[in-house]
Design a protein around this motif. Structure first.
Motif, short mmCIF file in Angstrom:
data_model
loop_
_atom_site.label_atom_id
_atom_site.label_comp_id
_atom_site.label_asym_id
_atom_site.label_seq_id
_atom_site.Cartn_x
_atom_site.Cartn_y
_atom_site.Cartn_z
N ASP A 1 0.95 -1.45 -0.39
CA ASP A 1 -0.08 0.09 -0.19
C ASP A 1 0.88 1.41 -0.02
O ASP A 1 0.30 2.53 -0.01
CB ASP A 1 -1.31 0.17 1.41
N ARG A 2 2.14 1.34 -0.04
CA ARG A 2 2.81 2.21 0.34
C ARG A 2 4.18 2.60 -0.38
O ARG A 2 4.72 3.58 -0.78
CB ARG A 2 4.02 2.49 1.32
N ASN A 3 4.54 1.47 -1.51
CA ASN A 3 5.97 0.96 -2.06
C ASN A 3 5.38 0.33 -3.26
O ASN A 3 4.26 -0.94 -3.45
CB ASN A 3 7.27 0.30 -1.05
N TYR A 4 6.60 0.81 -4.36
CA TYR A 4 6.82 -0.43 -5.40
C TYR A 4 7.14 -1.61 -5.25
O TYR A 4 7.97 -1.33 -4.98
CB TYR A 4 7.19 0.70 -6.77
N MET A 5 6.29 -2.37 -5.73
CA MET A 5 6.72 -3.77 -5.15
C MET A 5 6.52 -5.07 -6.25
O MET A 5 5.31 -4.82 -6.88
CB MET A 5 6.09 -3.89 -3.59
N LEU A 6 6.95 -5.82 -6.11
CA LEU A 6 6.54 -6.73 -7.25
C LEU A 6 6.13 -7.96 -6.13
O LEU A 6 6.29 -7.91 -4.99
CB LEU A 6 7.32 -7.82 -8.06
N PRO A 7 5.36 -8.66 -6.90
CA PRO A 7 4.49 -9.92 -5.81
C PRO A 7 5.66 -10.62 -4.85
O PRO A 7 6.75 -11.41 -5.70
CB PRO A 7 3.91 -11.10 -7.26
N ALA A 8 5.87 -10.55 -3.72
CA ALA A 8 7.21 -11.18 -2.75
C ALA A 8 7.06 -12.74 -2.99
O ALA A 8 8.43 -12.79 -2.99
CB ALA A 8 6.59 -10.80 -1.59
N LEU A 9 6.09 -13.78 -2.91
CA LEU A 9 6.86 -15.02 -3.70
C LEU A 9 7.00 -15.70 -4.86
O LEU A 9 7.15 -16.87 -5.05
CB LEU A 9 5.05 -15.70 -3.24
#
Length: 516
Positions: free
Chosen positions: A14-22
């Motif tokens: 909800d706060r950072n640009y990120m890729l699916p962690a898994l």
């Protein structure tokens, strides 16, 4: 709430640009379903904590498991006091459970137990009381030392046969290193060298870097949120410098969008990536700074010093090779040889090693600049020869890697030149017998080939001229410097033997040979 590129702590969707962690951990779920105990190790700042927290949340949300991620870092200060270390870990477990698990999955009051088995007794009581199977992620496990570390590992091994109803069904040890490289004492050789205290592990996994397409996917999230475009050339350049190392990927983007190009209507280019890269190198932010601390460790030096010198590694223990790879400093190239993990690390490593020499430099007036601000190559040569004759010998003692001390002092000098508005790039690899430097200053480029003449070897002039030919051809240049450092014994003082002479390469290029 606007999102941003994160370079500090775990990412939150909800706060950072990120890729699916898994996505980068496809093997983990089957291992947990098989009630396995295993190790996940990866260098700092590659997203371990982000991935593990997401995995714990997903497992708990499935309704089958009570999965908890927590850090063992608070137990580090206990040293060999295994009672205090266990108490610190149990306190962290309880706090994390209260934050991240539903109340019905919280651990019960931990029963009294002998000091030697506080952790195992507590985990057994929790496993028996918990309505679901218990999965625990021991993050930063390698922060523990000595008897505290051995106590934790042995209690986990002791409880293994009681799973799943009498002990956690699956335990994952997470840290920088594989279990055999966990430190038990201070110093170079104070590591386990074996997996025996945790020989129940079935796998030792690591977390891969981003692919080029994943870098594009991450950067596209910023475009979707703000409209600011990363041109394909910028994505390509970012992947080149980082090879997908997650912290570096985010750090370059953060520098570009928050400092260099704040106008969201202006697209981001490869040139912006290069400027951001130079800023990161100069600042040596937390990640790069912590990486630099490793360079003086003997196990790391045994690998990196010959790599920088371009010579064979020699008889290096396999554990040391694996250790330096686990730190994320080097990797096995597709051709089978060892290489620095990414071009940005390739830049920062010698720069950090040359820091002391740079700090020790005398005041050097910029006599190599013309009135129009461009480089005068003749004056630069004169300035270097004068500098080397007067200061070269004493500065060699400031270099932490003896084998490449002349290289580091020369780089310190060239950094002083580049700091006026240029860049210094390096190429080196095992077995090449050389280091290549490229000084760029505005429209001017100087290529240098560095060679060392050691006892028992022939003069490297002929080989060096041929290698310089190839380097110049790759850069599209017709002139450059071949610098030969004479490290043979019984030579005259440096001031007397330092000289520059013209030479011609096999392809007919006119170059300068510097003997120092």
């Amino acid at each position: 709430m606007p999102r941003w590129f994160n370079t500090a702590g775990p990412c939150r969707a909800d706060r950072n640009y990120m890729l699916p962690a898994l996505r980068r951990l496809p093997e983990v779920l089957p291992l947990i379903d098989q009630e396995s105990y295993f190790v996940l190790h990866a260098p700092r700042q590659v997203g371990k904590t982000t991935a593990l927290r997401a995995l714990a949340e997903e497992l708990t949300a499935s309704g089958r498991y009570a999965a908890l991620h927590f850090s063992c870092e608070s137990g580090e200060v206990a040293g060999d006091d295994f009672t205090a270390a266990q108490q610190a870990i149990l306190s962290r477990i309880r706090r994390s459970a209260e934050l991240y698990l539903p109340a019905e999955l919280h651990p019960p009051p931990f029963p009294e137990a002998p000091d030697i088995s506080l952790l195992g007794t507590a985990l057994a009581a929790w496993a028996r009381a918990c309505p679901r199977r218990l999965v625990l992620f021991f993050d930063e496990i390698d922060a523990l030392r000595g008897q505290s570390l051995l106590s934790v590992l042995r209690q986990l091994r002791d409880g293994f046969s009681d799973r799943p109803t009498g002990f956690p069904t699956s335990v994952i040890l997470c840290g920088l290193r594989d279990v055999r490289d966990y430190k038990v004492t201070s110093g170079d050789r104070g590591h386990l060298g074996t997996s025996s205290p945790f020989n129940i592990k079935v796998e030792s996994l690591t977390l891969r870097n981003f692919t080029r397409d994943e870098v594009a996917e991450l950067y596209q999230q910023h475009t979707d949120d703000t409209g600011q475009v990363f041109l394909p050339e910028a994505v390509d350049r970012a992947f080149y410098w980082t090879q997908g190392q997650p912290w570096l990927v985010n750090a370059l983007a953060r520098q570009m969008v928050e400092q260099l190009v704040t106008d969201r209507n202006q697209p981001l280019t490869a040139a912006h990536v290069d400027v951001a890269k130079e800023i990161l190198l100069r600042r040596q932010d937390t990640h790069l700074d912590s990486l630099a601390e490793r360079l003086r460790e003997p196990r790391v030096r045994r690998i990196l010093e010959p790599m920088l010198a371009g010579i064979a590694l020699g008889d290096v223990p396999e554990d040391d090779l694996r250790f330096v790879q686990d730190l994320g400093l080097v990797r096995m190239a597709s051709t089978g040889g060892m290489e620095v993990a990414n071009p940005l690390y390739r830049e920062i490593i010698p720069r950090v090693l040359a820091n002391t020499a740079m700090a020790s430099l005398p005041r050097l007036p910029a006599t190599w600049l013309r009135a129009d601000g461009r480089l005068d190559m003749e004056r630069l040569m004169e300035a270097f020869l004068a500098f080397w004759r007067q200061h070269g010998q004493p500065l060699l003692g400031t270099a932490p890697y003896h084998e490449i001390s002349p290289h580091l002092v020369l780089m310190a000098f060239l950094h002083r030149v580049a700091n006026g508005g240029g860049t210094l790039e390096r190429e080196y690899a095992i077995g090449t017998g050389r280091m290549d430097l490229c000084l760029r200053y505005g429209p001017d480029t100087l290529a240098l080939e560095l060679k060392v003449w050691r006892d028992g070897e022939k003069d490297p002039l002929e080989e060096g001229l041929a290698q310089l030919d190839g380097y110049l051809a790759g850069l599209g240049l017709e002139s450059g410097w071949l610098v030969i450092f004479d490290r043979r014994g019984g030579q005259p003082p440096m001031a007397e033997r330092t000289r520059a002479t013209p030479a011609t390469t096999p392809a007919g290029r006119q170059v300068t040979v510097v003997r120092a």
